[in-house]
Enzyme design. Structure first.
Site, PDB file in Angstrom:
ATOM      1  N   HIS A   1       0.820  -1.211   0.000  1.00 51.34           N
ATOM      2  CA  HIS A   1       0.000   0.000   0.000  1.00 51.34           C
ATOM      3  C   HIS A   1       0.859   1.268   0.000  1.00 51.34           C
ATOM      4  O   HIS A   1       0.356   2.358  -0.279  1.00 51.34           O
ATOM      5  CB  HIS A   1      -0.973  -0.007   1.191  1.00 51.34           C
ATOM      6  CG  HIS A   1      -0.390   0.339   2.516  1.00 51.34           C
ATOM      7  ND1 HIS A   1       0.041  -0.619   3.415  1.00 51.34           N
ATOM      8  CD2 HIS A   1      -0.173   1.531   3.124  1.00 51.34           C
ATOM      9  CE1 HIS A   1       0.477  -0.028   4.510  1.00 51.34           C
ATOM     10  NE2 HIS A   1       0.374   1.270   4.359  1.00 51.34           N
TER      11      HIS A   1
ATOM     12  N   ASP B   1       0.245  -7.489   1.651  1.00 49.23           N
ATOM     13  CA  ASP B   1       0.711  -6.105   1.767  1.00 49.23           C
ATOM     14  C   ASP B   1       2.230  -5.995   1.759  1.00 49.23           C
ATOM     15  O   ASP B   1       2.810  -5.264   2.563  1.00 49.23           O
ATOM     16  CB  ASP B   1       0.145  -5.448   3.023  1.00 49.23           C
ATOM     17  CG  ASP B   1       0.183  -3.923   2.932  1.00 49.23           C
ATOM     18  OD1 ASP B   1       0.327  -3.406   1.809  1.00 49.23           O
ATOM     19  OD2 ASP B   1       0.069  -3.258   3.976  1.00 49.23           O
TER      20      ASP B   1
ATOM     21  N   SER C   1       4.509   2.686   8.053  1.00 48.00           N
ATOM     22  CA  SER C   1       4.314   1.529   7.176  1.00 48.00           C
ATOM     23  C   SER C   1       5.555   1.257   6.337  1.00 48.00           C
ATOM     24  O   SER C   1       6.104   2.161   5.702  1.00 48.00           O
ATOM     25  CB  SER C   1       3.123   1.768   6.242  1.00 48.00           C
ATOM     26  OG  SER C   1       1.923   1.840   6.967  1.00 48.00           O
TER      27      SER C   1
END
Length: 299
Positions: free
Chosen positions: A56, A85, A160
């Site tokens: 993402h 992911d 992230s």
């Protein structure tokens, strides 16, 4: 001051110094990743320019990578696994400060973990916490995290793709999602290692496409997702052809691992020994059946 208090203070001071040194080493191996729409983090996995981040963070094919020494490089996506992911970036550089990789399966509840990322665009922010447990987690966003690490640690947008490391300074996971105040989820290093293995592109020799399940399919196999994998073509003399897989077959599982997107096939085949019998569950003409196949090597 008593000898007892002095001793405790010395221990505390040494512990604090060790954590500070650990954080400094890890920060050198963390990069900023930007795809022009947002900014996240990345973890230098190998000194020759391989960087691990979240899908993402880089849903496209390229991204700008800023190293800890402020060098800016162009990164290209060389592999991705959206359902977990994960994305692998490659930059043209050598002698990068890669962070040692640890065994995520050895984590114990209560073990200290450290995360480094770029929350809200601030580079190299360090947070500490503890490992809580392993477990699947369905984020209801297409990312299922079948092998997720749950940690009691404070992360924010921008973390992230950054590393989650143990007290030895080894990467045991990649930060992926904030679940709530003081709670976060990371992708285990063992999952990343399997993605790296799957980059060998071991295949069955088929082309697949995503199709929407019909009402009859849903009733037969209990499908709850929005799409299924349909075989579009089978290469002659391939493992799939030898197993009797046909165009139009709906692929459901390989050795019990659910197939939810095309990348799941390579994922399931990663690390499989040549000539080891594997079982694939499929739907053909409304009937669920199983066939056995063997891999002849990377294709």
């Amino acid at each position: 001051m008593s000898a007892g208090l002095l001793g405790k203070g010395m221990i505390a001071g040494t512990f604090s110094d060790d954590l500070a040194l650990l954080a400094e080493r890890v920060r050198a191996g963390v990069v900023e990743v930007s795809d022009g729409r947002g900014t996240g983090a990345g973890t230098i996995w190998s000194s020759d320019g391989l960087i691990v981040t979240n899908h993402h963070v880089v849903p496209g094919e390229t991204a700008r990578v800023t190293l800890s020494d402020d060098r800016i490089l162009e990164g290209r996506v060389v592999a991705s696994l959206p359902v977990r992911d994960l994305a692998l970036l490659k930059v043209d550089a050598i002698d990068l400060p890669a962070i040692p990789v640890g065994d995520s399966s050895s984590l114990r509840p209560g073990e200290i973990v450290l995360a480094v990322g770029n929350p809200h665009g601030i580079p190299g922010v360090v947070t500490f916490g503890v490992f809580s447990r392993f477990g699947p987690y369905d984020a209801h966003t297409g990312r299922h995290f079948r092998e997720g690490i749950l940690a009691d640690i404070e992360l924010r947008p921008g973390n992230s793709g950054g590393p989650l490391v143990n007290a030895r300074g080894e990467v045991v996971g990649i930060s992926a999602m904030v679940l709530g105040p003081g709670t976060a989820l990371a992708v285990p290093s063992a999952t990343i290692a399997r993605l790296l293995t799957s980059s060998e592109r071991r295949t069955l020799g088929i082309q697949v496409g995503m199709v929407a399940p019909t009402q009859a399919m849903s009733g037969t196999v209990g499908v709850v997702g929005e799409s299924l994998l349909m075989v579009l073509d089978v290469a002659p003399d391939s493992s799939a052809a030898e197993a009797g897989i046909l165009p139009g077959d709906i692929l459901l599982e390989i050795d019990g691992d659910a197939l939810e997107e095309p990348g799941d096939i390579a994922w399931s085949l990663a690390g499989a020994a040549d000539q080891t019998p594997r079982t694939i569950t499929l739907l053909r003409a409304g009937v669920v059946s199983q066939v056995t196949f063997r891999l002849d090597g990377a294709r």
